[in-house]
Write an enzyme that holds these catalytic residues in place. Structure first.
Site, mmCIF file in Angstrom:
data_model
loop_
_atom_site.group_PDB
_atom_site.id
_atom_site.type_symbol
_atom_site.label_atom_id
_atom_site.label_comp_id
_atom_site.label_asym_id
_atom_site.label_seq_id
_atom_site.Cartn_x
_atom_site.Cartn_y
_atom_site.Cartn_z
ATOM 1 N N GLU A 191 0.835 -1.205 0.000
ATOM 2 C CA GLU A 191 0.000 0.000 0.000
ATOM 3 C C GLU A 191 0.872 1.259 0.000
ATOM 4 O O GLU A 191 1.128 1.841 1.051
ATOM 5 C CB GLU A 191 -0.936 0.023 1.215
ATOM 6 C CG GLU A 191 -2.061 -0.984 1.156
ATOM 7 C CD GLU A 191 -3.016 -0.861 2.346
ATOM 8 O OE1 GLU A 191 -2.705 -0.102 3.293
ATOM 9 O OE2 GLU A 191 -4.073 -1.517 2.315
ATOM 10 N N GLU A 211 -6.533 -7.100 -0.853
ATOM 11 C CA GLU A 211 -6.857 -6.926 0.571
ATOM 12 C C GLU A 211 -8.161 -6.158 0.682
ATOM 13 O O GLU A 211 -8.361 -5.139 0.032
ATOM 14 C CB GLU A 211 -5.730 -6.169 1.280
ATOM 15 C CG GLU A 211 -5.980 -5.952 2.772
ATOM 16 C CD GLU A 211 -4.856 -5.156 3.423
ATOM 17 O OE1 GLU A 211 -3.672 -5.438 3.136
ATOM 18 O OE2 GLU A 211 -5.154 -4.239 4.217
#
Length: 318
Positions: free
Chosen positions: A158, A246
């Site tokens: 991320e 995710e």
């Protein structure tokens, strides 16, 4: 104000959510679609570990086998933090962490499941922070697993903070060739800025010169709603292959209330677009994104009484 999402008119054909390497072989990307070796659409549906350094006990064959046989999951994501306490690039034990990955890959392979090796940047924000360690890691992993047909490489979890898409592209330009030298065809997943939400930036300026690339979008249903779904749909309509590596049905902190209504809307969109996904997280951590109750000390053989509400939701979708 965003308008409600209007789905594409044509339905896409997909294989079963229990698709397996022995049936589908090595995966590839055709257009926006993750596909099997014969070009048929494939949907991966799985679970992500929490940090391997914190919860290594769940990397065991019986645990993975239960997810495959009882939960109808076909994907395990091995999340290896890079800079958090115990992380690969900080004070963790790199050799022990790599052994957990090797064990996880071995169990997934024996059970005929796909597996994501996830270089889980987070507090380091910019993947270039530890690029030399990343180069060495992916050189070792892609060389070791070059003959496997069930591995996907997630090269940065991320990107966040001030990290730009230009930063991510520069990082990818260093890492992808390393993987490709050893494993020319493995699917590579690439994070996007703002905690893997800016797939629109990737759609406007995708990485070129390589096949079998996908771009990750992450969502947490109680925080990310119609606007991010619209971003996702627009990116797919623009031709971007997206993988939700995710997601959670709580808020973006990984905690808080569960939003079942928004979760259902996300699943409707992912199912319609045939986007593969992995839920966060496999642990008994005292937070609402964990699929196990904090009181559960088991590492396999879970019953419904052992499940947190997130786990009950995922189990109920089997």
């Amino acid at each position: 104000m965003t308008q409600a999402i209007s789905f594409l008119s044509s339905e896409k054909k997909t294989s079963s959510a229990t698709a397996a390497p022995s049936v589908c072989g090595a995966l590839r990307v055709i257009g926006t679609q993750l596909s099997d070796e014969n070009g048929n659409a494939v949907l991966l549906n799985g679970i992500s570990t929490l940090g391997l350094c914190w919860y290594p006990e769940y990397i065991n064959k019986d645990c993975f086998a239960q997810f495959k046989k009882e939960w109808n999951l076909n994907l395990i994501r091995l999340a290896m933090y890079t800079e958090e306490p115990g992380g690969y690039c900080t004070d963790g034990d790199p050799n022990a962490l790599k052994m957990l990955i090797r064990n996880g890959v071995s169990y997934a392979t024996e059970l005929d499941m796909y597996v994501i090796i996830d270089w889980h940047i987070l507090s380091d924000s910019n993947p270039n922070t530890h690029i030399e360690e990343a180069k060495a890691f992916f050189e070792e992993m892609s060389s070791e697993f070059a003959d496997r047909n069930n591995i996907l490489y997630e090269i940065c979890n991320e990107p966040n903070g001030n990290t730009t898409w230009i930063d991510v592209k520069a990082y990818a330009a260093e890492i992808i060739p390393i993987i490709r030298r050893n494993d020319p065809n493995a699917v590579v997943l690439i994070g996007t800025p703002n905690w893997s939400q800016c797939v629109d930036q990737a759609a406007a300026d995708p990485i070129t010169g390589y096949d079998n690339l996908m771009y990750t979008l992450h969502f947490y249903a109680a925080t990310h709603k119609e606007a991010l779904r619209q971003t996702l749909l627009s990116a797919v309509e623009a031709g971007l292959p997206v993988f939700v590596s995710e997601y959670g049905i709580c808020d973006a902190s990984g905690n808080g209330i569960l939003d079942y209504e928004q979760a259902d809307k996300w699943m409707e969109l992912l199912d319609h677009c045939q986007i593969s996904r992995a839920m966060w997280n496999l642990s008994n951590r005292d937070e609402s994104s964990a699929i196990l109750k904090s009181s559960c000390t088991k590492i396999s053989g879970f019953t419904e009484d052992d499940l947190n509400d997130s786990g009950k939701w995922l189990y109920g979708r089997r």
